[in-house]
Write an enzyme that holds these catalytic residues in place. Structure first.
Site, short mmCIF file in Angstrom:
data_model
loop_
_atom_site.label_atom_id
_atom_site.label_comp_id
_atom_site.label_asym_id
_atom_site.label_seq_id
_atom_site.Cartn_x
_atom_site.Cartn_y
_atom_site.Cartn_z
N ASN A 166 2.57 1.78 3.95
CA ASN A 166 2.26 0.40 4.96
C ASN A 166 2.64 0.68 6.41
O ASN A 166 3.45 -0.08 6.77
CB ASN A 166 4.06 -0.26 5.02
N CYS A 175 1.13 -0.60 0.22
CA CYS A 175 -0.01 -0.34 0.61
C CYS A 175 0.81 0.90 -0.23
O CYS A 175 2.04 0.68 -0.28
CB CYS A 175 -0.97 -0.38 1.03
N ASP A 224 -8.59 3.13 1.68
CA ASP A 224 -7.32 3.49 2.62
C ASP A 224 -8.13 4.43 4.18
O ASP A 224 -8.59 5.08 4.16
CB ASP A 224 -6.48 4.61 2.52
N CYS A 232 -1.48 0.95 7.05
CA CYS A 232 -2.61 0.46 7.72
C CYS A 232 -3.11 -1.05 7.24
O CYS A 232 -2.91 -1.88 7.51
CB CYS A 232 -3.33 1.32 7.04
N ARG A 233 -3.08 -0.36 5.82
CA ARG A 233 -3.05 -1.74 5.37
C ARG A 233 -3.00 -2.66 4.82
O ARG A 233 -3.36 -3.69 5.19
CB ARG A 233 -4.43 -0.69 3.83
N SER A 234 -1.43 -2.40 3.88
CA SER A 234 -0.92 -4.13 3.69
C SER A 234 -0.34 -4.47 4.82
O SER A 234 -0.10 -5.43 4.47
CB SER A 234 0.61 -3.35 2.79
#
Length: 159
Positions: free
Chosen positions: A11, A8, A127, A13-15
């Site tokens: 690096n 993401c 996000d 939050c999402r990933s």
């Protein structure tokens, strides 16, 4: 061994949510030994003097609500040579995909995909840094990771 890299923007939050959700799923299925799972950023915004920031506290809290720890994870940046190191490079949104391809110099082996593509959806994982909806991001990531495992099973890549 299947090597998966979730990517993401920062690096934090999402990933990392995807990294630790997939690690949890593979562990519960007893197939964790068939995987190497990591995550990275397309930017350096969360990396200072070579040291990445830890997972954003609300993302860490969302994982913890589901009994998943991400302790020790710090942001790292995607590198060009990651393309040869990983079997799958999975982005969270269309901007990630563009930036992944820019960093790695193209995708001749077809390794780069959007996470929700595995679930038959051509849409982004929003996000939560901007939306504040970490629960929605978690659900989308879980959907994508479960579909990824099904894809790997159907295609004979895992038992």
């Amino acid at each position: 061994m299947i090597k998966v890299l979730f990517i993401c923007h920062g690096n934090i939050c999402r990933s990392p949510i995807a990294e630790f959700v997939l690690k949890d799923l593979t562990s519960k299925l007893g197939i964790a030994d068939q995987f190497y799972i990591a995550s990275a950023a397309t930017s350096t915004e969360e990396i200072w003097n070579g040291v990445g920031n830890p997972v954003y506290p609300p993302a860490k809290a969302e994982l913890a609500k589901h009994g998943i720890s991400c302790e020790g994870k710090r942001a790292v940046q995607l590198r060009k040579d990651d393309y040869s190191k990983y079997d799958l490079l999975i982005g969270m949104d269309f901007a990630n995909i563009r930036n992944i391809n820019r960093i790695i110099g193209g995708d001749p082996e077809g390794k780069v995909k959007l996470l929700l593509e595995y679930a038959g959806m051509c849409r982004e994982v929003a996000d939560p840094w901007y939306t504040g909806k970490f629960d929605v991001t978690y659900r989308d990531v879980l959907t994508g990771c479960e579909a990824l495992l099904e894809y790997l099973k159907v295609n004979g890549m895992i038992k």
